[in-house]
Design a protein around this motif. Structure first.
Motif, short mmCIF file in Angstrom:
data_model
loop_
_atom_site.label_atom_id
_atom_site.label_comp_id
_atom_site.label_asym_id
_atom_site.label_seq_id
_atom_site.Cartn_x
_atom_site.Cartn_y
_atom_site.Cartn_z
N ILE A 93 0.81 -1.28 0.18
CA ILE A 93 -0.11 0.14 0.03
C ILE A 93 0.80 1.20 0.02
O ILE A 93 0.54 2.31 -0.67
N ILE A 94 1.80 1.23 0.70
CA ILE A 94 2.71 2.65 0.74
C ILE A 94 3.63 2.62 -0.50
O ILE A 94 3.64 3.75 -1.03
N THR A 95 3.67 1.57 -1.18
CA THR A 95 4.68 1.82 -2.51
C THR A 95 3.50 2.28 -3.51
O THR A 95 3.96 2.96 -4.07
N LEU A 96 2.23 1.62 -3.54
CA LEU A 96 1.23 2.04 -4.29
C LEU A 96 1.28 3.75 -4.31
O LEU A 96 0.55 4.42 -5.06
N ALA A 97 1.36 4.25 -2.86
CA ALA A 97 1.17 5.52 -2.61
C ALA A 97 2.41 6.53 -3.10
O ALA A 97 2.14 7.62 -3.04
N VAL A 103 5.95 8.09 -12.03
CA VAL A 103 6.99 8.70 -12.98
C VAL A 103 7.96 7.58 -13.76
O VAL A 103 8.23 7.41 -14.83
N LEU A 104 8.44 6.57 -12.80
CA LEU A 104 8.96 5.03 -13.10
C LEU A 104 8.25 4.49 -14.35
O LEU A 104 8.66 4.08 -15.35
N ALA A 105 6.80 4.55 -13.91
CA ALA A 105 5.84 3.72 -14.84
C ALA A 105 5.80 4.19 -16.13
O ALA A 105 6.04 3.45 -17.24
N ASN A 106 5.91 5.48 -16.37
CA ASN A 106 5.79 6.31 -17.57
C ASN A 106 6.83 6.25 -18.65
O ASN A 106 7.01 6.51 -19.41
N GLN A 107 8.14 5.79 -17.90
CA GLN A 107 9.43 5.69 -18.30
C GLN A 107 9.63 4.53 -19.11
O GLN A 107 10.46 4.32 -19.95
N ILE A 108 8.93 3.49 -18.80
CA ILE A 108 8.94 2.26 -19.48
C ILE A 108 7.78 1.80 -19.96
O ILE A 108 6.78 0.99 -19.74
N PRO A 109 7.39 2.34 -21.21
CA PRO A 109 6.05 2.25 -21.83
C PRO A 109 5.92 0.72 -22.45
O PRO A 109 4.56 0.41 -22.65
N SER A 110 6.80 0.10 -22.37
CA SER A 110 6.51 -1.18 -23.06
C SER A 110 5.92 -2.42 -22.13
O SER A 110 5.38 -3.31 -22.48
N VAL A 111 5.92 -2.08 -20.83
CA VAL A 111 5.37 -2.42 -19.65
C VAL A 111 4.09 -1.84 -19.43
O VAL A 111 4.45 -0.70 -19.10
N PRO A 112 2.61 -2.27 -19.37
CA PRO A 112 1.74 -1.66 -19.09
C PRO A 112 2.01 -0.93 -17.50
O PRO A 112 2.39 -1.63 -16.51
N ASN A 113 1.56 0.08 -17.39
CA ASN A 113 1.64 0.99 -16.03
C ASN A 113 1.33 0.26 -14.97
O ASN A 113 2.03 0.07 -13.86
N VAL A 115 0.74 -3.05 -14.50
CA VAL A 115 1.44 -4.22 -14.05
C VAL A 115 2.92 -3.72 -13.41
O VAL A 115 3.13 -4.48 -12.58
N LEU A 116 3.58 -2.79 -14.05
CA LEU A 116 4.61 -2.39 -13.30
C LEU A 116 4.64 -1.87 -11.90
O LEU A 116 5.09 -2.17 -11.16
N ILE A 117 3.52 -1.27 -11.78
CA ILE A 117 3.27 -0.59 -10.54
C ILE A 117 2.85 -1.72 -9.48
O ILE A 117 3.46 -1.62 -8.21
N ILE A 118 2.14 -2.64 -9.99
CA ILE A 118 1.63 -3.69 -8.79
C ILE A 118 3.06 -4.63 -8.39
O ILE A 118 3.22 -5.09 -7.41
N ALA A 119 3.79 -5.00 -9.65
CA ALA A 119 4.85 -5.76 -9.39
C ALA A 119 5.92 -5.13 -8.63
O ALA A 119 6.33 -5.83 -7.66
N VAL A 120 5.93 -3.86 -8.78
CA VAL A 120 7.08 -3.04 -7.77
C VAL A 120 6.53 -3.11 -6.38
O VAL A 120 7.26 -3.26 -5.31
N VAL A 218 11.34 -5.17 -11.54
CA VAL A 218 11.46 -4.53 -12.81
C VAL A 218 12.30 -5.31 -13.80
O VAL A 218 11.88 -5.47 -14.92
N LEU A 219 13.53 -5.87 -13.36
CA LEU A 219 14.37 -6.93 -14.18
C LEU A 219 13.60 -7.91 -14.55
O LEU A 219 13.56 -8.34 -15.57
N LEU A 220 12.72 -8.71 -13.74
CA LEU A 220 11.98 -9.81 -13.99
C LEU A 220 10.90 -9.52 -15.16
O LEU A 220 10.61 -10.06 -16.04
N LEU A 221 10.25 -8.09 -15.04
CA LEU A 221 9.48 -7.64 -16.10
C LEU A 221 10.00 -7.45 -17.06
O LEU A 221 9.67 -7.69 -18.53
N GLY A 222 11.19 -6.94 -17.21
CA GLY A 222 12.09 -6.62 -18.52
C GLY A 222 12.27 -7.94 -19.30
O GLY A 222 12.10 -8.14 -20.43
N ILE A 223 12.69 -9.06 -18.39
CA ILE A 223 12.95 -10.28 -19.39
C ILE A 223 11.46 -10.95 -19.71
O ILE A 223 11.41 -11.50 -21.03
#
Length: 511
Positions: A93-97, A103-113, A115-120, A218-223
């Motif tokens: 919850i705190i990370t979602l906040a 900003v990070l999610a917008n910098q990696i457009p090939s991964v849905p925002n 998905v990236l936010i939940i994974a992180v 993020v590395l796992l999402l990149g793979i």
């Protein structure tokens, strides 16, 4: 309250003034800037001072007692399942906040925002549980750091190389101004009720472990997604008059009002549930927490508006014009000077310094932490400029840096290791993301480099070098302590050699 407000205001001015003067000096010497950009920057500097003042005051009044209270209550639990589940939920919850995660999610457009936010967020939740278990089972922090950073380095070999710098940057980005104060206070609360000599040392290290979760996620999402490099667009706000500058800030303020509201709401809900169940805070203390929470909200809105609107375009233009003109090699010393002073303007740094001095009973002073952080960040920015100018890979610096940091962790007192690795996440906050990263991007564009591989990675560098400088501080303190002990031992031995012993009849005897 009035006296404390004045202290926080003085502290904020002292933190922001040096970087403001440096930019003003550059603008009238090496890097002439348009009047509109300078107006934005100066307005932004004023907002930074005000925002930092309210934020640090609010954290002292609300976030710190909230985190400590929840941590203390969890440490009283008789069964482990409850604390583990609560830790995981808190981490998510705190990370979602955290606003920087968007900003990070917008910098990696090939991964849905999403998905990236939940994974992180899940990554941070898992590693907050790991941090809890470390405290409960008294596992040495350095051992866990070696294991998990080794895993991260191995995983990075299989991820797209253009993607790796952004992944390592994510470890610093997601431990921002909301996450850091709460998790640090939470760790202090967890360790408070332990009466053994290591409880103070175990108060630190939660941020260090929570910074690894986003890197692995993020590395796992990149793979998995095999993303393409992000196309970076530069957007410099153009203003001609002070009224237009005011309009630029005014138009962005509603965005940050909404963003910070959504960011702080989950923490408020968690605290409200906690208070209803445990009734930990009496009415006067609860009112103080609520007022502090409002101060935190106001401070973050003002701070983030100022830094995003006022500082981001200035950093980008300075990097672009230094590298594009005849002064590109001056990027290295200028970057080091900027890095030395800009870390003092990170809002969470003041929280770290105060808590370290308190937990260590003054053994580690705030000034010692500040100097160590400033020196570390100065070297990291200087090395980042070297990377950009000479097109050098990130791992050429990260691998030996982490090897040195992890090796030092076995030779310094544990409290210094915890503080050092926590400070890496603390130092790489919004000032790094909105001034140093644009500075690197502007320089990279000017020399024709790859932004994803050369500009990105500066956050990871800023997060790495304090690990070394603060542990060197601890190593030096340990050497001094051992030297004092040897000196005292020699004095005692010398005193024993000159002592005269007498028997019961008062006759001198030799022993």
């Amino acid at each position: 309250m009035k006296k404390l407000f004045k202290e926080k205001m003085k502290e904020s001015i002292a933190s922001v003034l040096p970087i403001t003067l440096i930019v003003l000096l550059l603008s009238v010497t090496l890097v002439p800037l348009e009047t509109g950009v300078m107006v934005l920057f100066l307005f932004g500097a004023v907002l930074l001072i005000m925002g930092m003042c309210f934020f640090t005051l609010g954290v002292d009044m609300s976030m710190t007692p909230m985190g400590e209270g929840i941590g203390i209550q969890m440490s009283k639990a008789k069964h482990m399942i409850g604390p583990v589940v609560i830790c995981f939920i808190l981490g998510v919850i705190i990370t979602l906040a955290e606003p920087d995660l968007q900003v990070l999610a917008n910098q990696i457009p090939s991964v849905p925002n999403l998905v990236l936010i939940i994974a992180v967020s899940i990554g941070v939740g898992v590693f907050l549980v790991v941090a809890l278990l470390r405290i409960l089972f008294k596992i040495r922090l350095s051992v866990l750091l070696v294991v998990f950073y080794a895993i991260a380095l191995v995983v990075s070999m299989f991820a797209p190389q253009d993607f790796v710098p952004a992944a390592f940057d994510s470890g610093g980005v997601t431990t921002g101004p909301i996450t850091v104060p709460f998790i640090m206070a939470f760790g202090i609360g967890l360790a408070t009720l332990r009466s053994d000599k290591d409880s103070g040392d175990d108060s630190f290290g939660l941020i260090a472990l929570c910074s690894i979760g986003p890197i692995l996620a993020v590395l796992l999402l990149g793979i998995f997604y095999n993303p393409e490099p992000a196309a970076q667009e530069t957007s410099i706000v153009s203003v001609a008059t002070t009224m237009e500058a005011m309009h630029a800030f005014r138009s962005e303020t509603p965005h940050y009002l909404k963003e910070i509201s959504l960011a702080l709401l989950p923490i408020a809900v968690i605290f409200a549930l906690f208070q209803m169940i445990y009734r930990r805070f009496h009415k006067a203390k609860l009112l103080k927490v609520v007022i502090g929470y409002l101060f935190t909200y106001v401070g973050l809105v003002i701070f983030l508006t100022g830094v995003n609107v006022g500082f981001m375009p200035t950093g980008q233009l300075i990097g672009e014009r230094l590298a594009g003109g005849g002064f590109k090699y001056l990027l290295i010393p200028i970057g080091m000077i900027v890095g030395y002073f800009i870390v003092a303007a990170e809002p969470a740094v003041h929280v770290l310094k105060a808590q370290v001095e308190e937990i260590s009973n003054g053994l580690i002073s705030q000034s010692a932490i500040q100097y160590s952080l400033s020196i570390g960040v100065a070297f990291s920015v200087g090395l980042s400029m070297v990377r950009i100018l000479f097109d050098l890979p990130l791992f050429l610096f990260l691998l030996p840096g982490y090897l040195i940091a992890l090796t030092l962790s076995f030779f310094v007192p544990p409290i210094y290791t915890g503080v050092a690795f926590d400070s890496g996440g603390v130092a790489s906050g919004p000032m790094t993301a909105t001034f140093l990263l644009p500075l690197a991007m502007g320089a990279c564009q000017a020399v024709g480099g790859n932004i994803m591989t050369n500009a990105f990675g500066i956050v990871a560098m800023v997060a790495m070098t304090p690990l070394i400088t603060i542990q060197v501080l601890g190593f030096r303190a340990e050497l001094k302590r051992k030297a004092v002990r040897r000196k005292l031992r020699r004095r005692l031995e010398a005193m024993e050699d000159t002592m005269v012993y007498y028997d019961d009849t008062n006759n001198e005897v030799n022993e």
